[in-house]
Design a protein around this motif. Sequence first.
Motif, PDB file in Angstrom:
ATOM      1  N   LEU A  29       0.529  -1.164   0.226  1.00 20.29           N
ATOM      2  CA  LEU A  29      -0.077  -0.043  -0.051  1.00 20.29           C
ATOM      3  C   LEU A  29       0.747   1.327   0.015  1.00 20.29           C
ATOM      4  O   LEU A  29       0.549   2.302  -0.801  1.00 20.29           O
ATOM      5  CB  LEU A  29      -1.010   0.208   1.316  1.00 20.29           C
ATOM      6  N   MET A  30       1.832   1.248   0.718  1.00 20.14           N
ATOM      7  CA  MET A  30       2.904   2.344   0.775  1.00 20.14           C
ATOM      8  C   MET A  30       3.750   2.765  -0.499  1.00 20.14           C
ATOM      9  O   MET A  30       3.473   3.647  -1.012  1.00 20.14           O
ATOM     10  CB  MET A  30       4.076   2.220   1.823  1.00 20.14           C
ATOM     11  N   VAL A  31       4.048   1.603  -1.079  1.00 15.47           N
ATOM     12  CA  VAL A  31       4.636   1.420  -2.659  1.00 15.47           C
ATOM     13  C   VAL A  31       3.603   2.208  -3.491  1.00 15.47           C
ATOM     14  O   VAL A  31       4.074   3.171  -4.500  1.00 15.47           O
ATOM     15  CB  VAL A  31       5.066   0.099  -2.791  1.00 15.47           C
ATOM     16  N   LEU A  32       2.372   1.614  -3.453  1.00 13.63           N
ATOM     17  CA  LEU A  32       1.365   2.323  -4.495  1.00 13.63           C
ATOM     18  C   LEU A  32       0.961   3.832  -4.248  1.00 13.63           C
ATOM     19  O   LEU A  32       0.806   4.434  -5.125  1.00 13.63           O
ATOM     20  CB  LEU A  32      -0.134   1.538  -4.289  1.00 13.63           C
ATOM     21  N   ASN A  33       0.874   4.079  -3.065  1.00  9.40           N
ATOM     22  CA  ASN A  33       1.037   5.665  -2.739  1.00  9.40           C
ATOM     23  C   ASN A  33       2.134   6.349  -3.115  1.00  9.40           C
ATOM     24  O   ASN A  33       1.905   7.821  -3.265  1.00  9.40           O
ATOM     25  CB  ASN A  33       0.536   5.739  -0.994  1.00  9.40           C
ATOM     26  N   SER A  34       3.031   5.835  -2.941  1.00  8.32           N
ATOM     27  CA  SER A  34       4.394   6.500  -3.516  1.00  8.32           C
ATOM     28  C   SER A  34       4.751   6.661  -4.936  1.00  8.32           C
ATOM     29  O   SER A  34       5.005   7.808  -5.283  1.00  8.32           O
ATOM     30  CB  SER A  34       5.819   5.996  -2.867  1.00  8.32           C
ATOM     31  N   ALA A  35       4.142   5.652  -5.561  1.00  6.51           N
ATOM     32  CA  ALA A  35       4.162   5.692  -7.149  1.00  6.51           C
ATOM     33  C   ALA A  35       2.846   5.656  -7.652  1.00  6.51           C
ATOM     34  O   ALA A  35       2.662   4.786  -8.452  1.00  6.51           O
ATOM     35  CB  ALA A  35       5.174   4.444  -7.541  1.00  6.51           C
ATOM     36  N   SER A  36       2.109   6.396  -7.288  1.00  2.00           N
ATOM     37  CA  SER A  36       0.446   6.088  -7.550  1.00  2.00           C
ATOM     38  C   SER A  36       0.430   6.349  -9.132  1.00  2.00           C
ATOM     39  O   SER A  36       0.906   7.354  -9.854  1.00  2.00           O
ATOM     40  CB  SER A  36      -0.335   7.158  -6.949  1.00  2.00           C
TER      41      SER A  36
END
Length: 200
Positions: A142-149
């Motif tokens: 989830l953090m990865v998706l928000n960082s590279a949305s």
Amino acid sequence: KWSKKAVKSMMAKVFSLLFVLALCFGAAGGKLEQVSAALPQGAAGGVELALSIGGTMCVWSGILEVMDQSGLTEKVSRLLSPVIRGIFGKAAQDKQARQALSQNMAANLLGLGSAATPAGLRAARRLAQTGGRPDHSAVLRLMVLNSASLQLIPANVAAVRAAAGSAQPFAILPAVWLASLGSVCAALAVSALLERVWRL
């Protein structure tokens, strides 16, 4: 663990240091008057920029709230369910986690990072409670998706471009689609690789 007071204190120190360095370099370069004149101009520009993009953010945030109240979020959640399950696996079986994830992804697709944050925090909290034990891998994804949305409509960026005088603020769409899609794919691939290596 950093407290809010400690963070504010550090930010104040950093700002003070930058301010002093600007004055010192301005004086050393004989441009102290220009530096002094830039201070109020920069402050005024910051306020104008905040006001110009504030309206856009309010509109899209309101749309997300209307979606939530009208039940459209549930429909979006069902539409995104295959994608969410493919990324988050068993953690996405929880209904509340899936709804929060869909809200977060919808806000990111609209380029509204600030609106995506509350939903992302709810999703992370729910993922950490699912099954009585935290799913660290799902939270990290989830953090990865928000960082590279992935962004379909970069509303905030377009608002900034419009405030800066761009005649075509949405002309960046193809570049944004390619860049965000590439970053998401790369980030998820690296995340999956690191998870596998870590388990080994």
